[in-house]
Design a protein around this motif. Structure first.
Motif, short mmCIF file in Angstrom:
data_model
loop_
_atom_site.label_atom_id
_atom_site.label_comp_id
_atom_site.label_asym_id
_atom_site.label_seq_id
_atom_site.Cartn_x
_atom_site.Cartn_y
_atom_site.Cartn_z
N LYS A 144 39.20 36.05 -65.31
CA LYS A 144 38.82 36.15 -63.90
C LYS A 144 39.96 36.75 -63.07
CE LYS A 144 36.71 33.48 -60.16
NZ LYS A 144 36.12 32.17 -59.79
N THR A 145 41.18 36.29 -63.31
CA THR A 145 42.33 36.85 -62.60
C THR A 145 42.56 38.30 -63.00
OG1 THR A 145 43.41 34.69 -62.34
CG2 THR A 145 44.82 36.64 -62.29
N ALA A 146 42.41 38.61 -64.28
CA ALA A 146 42.59 39.98 -64.75
C ALA A 146 41.56 40.92 -64.10
CB ALA A 146 42.47 40.04 -66.27
N GLN A 147 40.34 40.44 -63.90
CA GLN A 147 39.33 41.26 -63.24
C GLN A 147 39.73 41.54 -61.80
OE1 GLN A 147 36.20 42.57 -64.60
NE2 GLN A 147 36.64 43.77 -62.76
N GLN A 148 40.30 40.55 -61.12
CA GLN A 148 40.78 40.76 -59.75
C GLN A 148 41.89 41.81 -59.71
OE1 GLN A 148 41.87 36.78 -58.58
NE2 GLN A 148 39.77 36.21 -58.02
N ILE A 149 42.80 41.74 -60.68
CA ILE A 149 43.88 42.72 -60.77
C ILE A 149 43.32 44.12 -60.99
CG2 ILE A 149 45.84 43.49 -62.18
CD1 ILE A 149 46.43 40.48 -62.67
N TYR A 150 42.37 44.23 -61.92
CA TYR A 150 41.75 45.52 -62.21
C TYR A 150 41.09 46.10 -60.95
CZ TYR A 150 38.61 49.03 -64.17
OH TYR A 150 37.95 50.20 -64.42
N ASP A 151 40.36 45.26 -60.22
CA ASP A 151 39.66 45.73 -59.03
C ASP A 151 40.64 46.25 -57.98
OD1 ASP A 151 37.28 45.03 -60.23
OD2 ASP A 151 37.08 43.12 -59.14
N LEU A 152 41.76 45.57 -57.82
CA LEU A 152 42.77 46.02 -56.86
C LEU A 152 43.41 47.33 -57.30
CD1 LEU A 152 44.46 42.61 -55.99
CD2 LEU A 152 43.19 44.06 -54.41
N MET A 153 43.67 47.48 -58.60
CA MET A 153 44.21 48.74 -59.11
C MET A 153 43.22 49.88 -58.90
SD MET A 153 46.01 47.46 -62.66
CE MET A 153 46.37 49.13 -63.20
N ASP A 154 41.96 49.60 -59.13
CA ASP A 154 40.92 50.61 -58.95
C ASP A 154 40.85 51.05 -57.49
OD1 ASP A 154 38.68 52.14 -60.06
OD2 ASP A 154 37.41 50.85 -58.84
N GLU A 155 40.96 50.09 -56.57
CA GLU A 155 40.93 50.41 -55.15
C GLU A 155 42.17 51.21 -54.74
OE1 GLU A 155 39.81 50.47 -51.09
OE2 GLU A 155 38.67 50.01 -52.91
N PHE A 156 43.33 50.83 -55.28
CA PHE A 156 44.59 51.50 -54.94
C PHE A 156 44.57 52.96 -55.38
CE2 PHE A 156 48.91 52.78 -56.17
CZ PHE A 156 49.57 52.65 -54.96
N THR A 157 43.98 53.24 -56.53
CA THR A 157 44.04 54.59 -57.09
C THR A 157 42.86 55.48 -56.71
OG1 THR A 157 42.94 53.88 -59.14
CG2 THR A 157 45.35 53.79 -59.09
N LYS A 158 41.95 54.97 -55.90
CA LYS A 158 40.73 55.74 -55.64
C LYS A 158 41.01 57.07 -54.94
CE LYS A 158 39.46 53.64 -51.19
NZ LYS A 158 38.43 52.84 -50.49
N ASN A 159 42.12 57.16 -54.20
CA ASN A 159 42.43 58.37 -53.48
C ASN A 159 42.91 59.50 -54.39
OD1 ASN A 159 41.74 57.35 -50.95
ND2 ASN A 159 43.77 56.45 -50.66
N PHE A 160 43.37 59.13 -55.58
CA PHE A 160 43.80 60.21 -56.50
C PHE A 160 43.17 60.07 -57.87
CE2 PHE A 160 47.13 56.93 -56.11
CZ PHE A 160 47.26 56.49 -57.41
N ILE A 161 42.13 59.25 -57.98
CA ILE A 161 41.44 59.11 -59.24
C ILE A 161 40.79 60.43 -59.68
CG2 ILE A 161 39.16 58.46 -58.35
CD1 ILE A 161 40.76 56.54 -61.17
N VAL A 162 40.47 61.30 -58.70
CA VAL A 162 39.82 62.57 -59.02
C VAL A 162 40.74 63.48 -59.83
CG1 VAL A 162 38.31 62.53 -57.01
CG2 VAL A 162 40.58 63.53 -56.81
N TYR A 163 42.03 63.16 -59.82
CA TYR A 163 42.96 64.01 -60.56
C TYR A 163 43.08 63.61 -62.02
CZ TYR A 163 44.32 65.58 -55.94
OH TYR A 163 44.31 66.08 -54.67
N GLY A 164 42.29 62.62 -62.43
CA GLY A 164 42.23 62.31 -63.85
C GLY A 164 42.91 61.04 -64.27
N VAL A 165 43.37 60.22 -63.31
CA VAL A 165 43.99 58.96 -63.68
C VAL A 165 42.88 57.95 -63.98
CG1 VAL A 165 45.46 57.06 -62.95
CG2 VAL A 165 45.99 59.40 -62.26
N VAL A 166 42.87 57.43 -65.17
CA VAL A 166 41.86 56.47 -65.56
C VAL A 166 42.52 55.26 -66.19
CG1 VAL A 166 40.03 58.16 -65.92
CG2 VAL A 166 41.55 57.59 -67.81
N PHE A 167 41.82 54.12 -66.19
CA PHE A 167 42.34 52.90 -66.79
C PHE A 167 41.57 52.61 -68.07
CE2 PHE A 167 42.92 52.10 -62.15
CZ PHE A 167 44.26 52.39 -62.16
#
Length: 286
Positions: A263-286
């Protein structure tokens, strides 16, 4: 005694690194307040360093961008390859580096070499989108409130950049009582299971307070605290390091993760996803 939900926050380092280091260090004593006076933060950092509490400086981040790698001596490549404390990514022409402030303060030769190339986080991202592996070096501080037992799971798989609330120095009798972080099963359990669990937690709180009144120190009375007692911890890692932790605690690549840790790991993942959304189009994936 009271119940709380597990939560996770992303703390972004802005301005001088000392404020970020001091903010993380205050978690250990449950005294954190984001102090806007950087002079006080620097004084606290000076005290931490002189008392050899230097691991707190691992929460402070420095970024570097070298536009022409021919300007660097050859030995720097051995440092980048062999040191676990410094991240480097290069496309042969340019170099991106991130590291923590403890490493820089203890390795003056490397620090002096990289100093002319230091950049802000925004500049690091701006230059790094042209070579996406460099963005794996972005360092994120995740601050979690979870069960003591769950923090141990996260600590075991971490590169050890941790600032966690101390049960030794924090007197829960003076801090509003014992906070129990709800385990994953609690809300869906039968009423009698919840009642039994609450009774156990209440008895633990009563025993803890009794031991304090009898003259026990908090560091000794803590032995009766339940493992579901809430704790707060800050973890600062590169995206690359976070990916490894999430592989274990969220995506379960080595076996089933505990539901509380997941559950905590999912929260961390969601925050990382939100943080990187502005440059995710450049190919950064998790």
């Amino acid at each position: 005694m009271f119940f709380i939900e597990p939560t996770t926050d992303l703390w972004v380092q802005t301005g001088e690194f000392e404020s970020h280091v001091a903010r993380c260090a205050r978690i250990c004593y449950k005294s954190e307040k984001q102090d806007e006076n950087n002079d006080k933060a620097k004084t606290m950092c000076d005290n931490l360093w002189s008392r050899n509490h230097r691991s707190m400086f691992r929460h402070g981040t420095a970024y570097f961008y070298v536009p022409d790698t021919t300007a660097l001596p050859q030995w720097i490549w051995g440092v980048l390859i062999n040191s676990p404390y410094i991240f480097g990514a290069s496309n042969d022409k340019q170099l991106w580096v991130s590291t923590n402030q403890q490493y820089l303060k203890e390795n003056k030769t490397v620090a002096d070499l990289l100093a002319p190339y230091e950049v802000s986080q925004d500049k690091y991202i701006e230059t790094g989108v042209s070579y996406t592996p460099s963005l794996k070096g972005l360092r994120l501080t995740m601050v979690v409130i979870t069960q003591i037992s769950t923090s141990r799971e996260l600590n075991r798989t971490s590169p050890n950049n941790i600032a966690e609330q101390s049960t030794r120095y924090v007197n829960f009798g003076k801090k509003g009582g014992i906070a129990i972080c709800k385990p994953h099963w609690y809300d869906g359990a039968k009423w009698y299971k919840r009642a039994l669990y609450k009774f156990y937690c209440k008895v633990s709180e009563w025993m803890y307070n009794l031991m304090l009144r009898m003259g026990f120190k908090a560091e000794d009375a803590r032995g009766v605290l339940p493992l579901d007692t809430a704790t707060k911890a800050a973890y600062t890692y590169t995206i690359q390091e976070w990916e490894h932790i999430l592989d274990l605690r969220l995506f379960e690549t080595t076996g089933k993760a505990h539901p509380n840790a997941k559950k905590t790991a999912q929260q961390i993942y969601d925050l990382m996803d939100e943080f990187t959304k502005n440059f995710i189009v450049y190919g950064v994936v998790f």
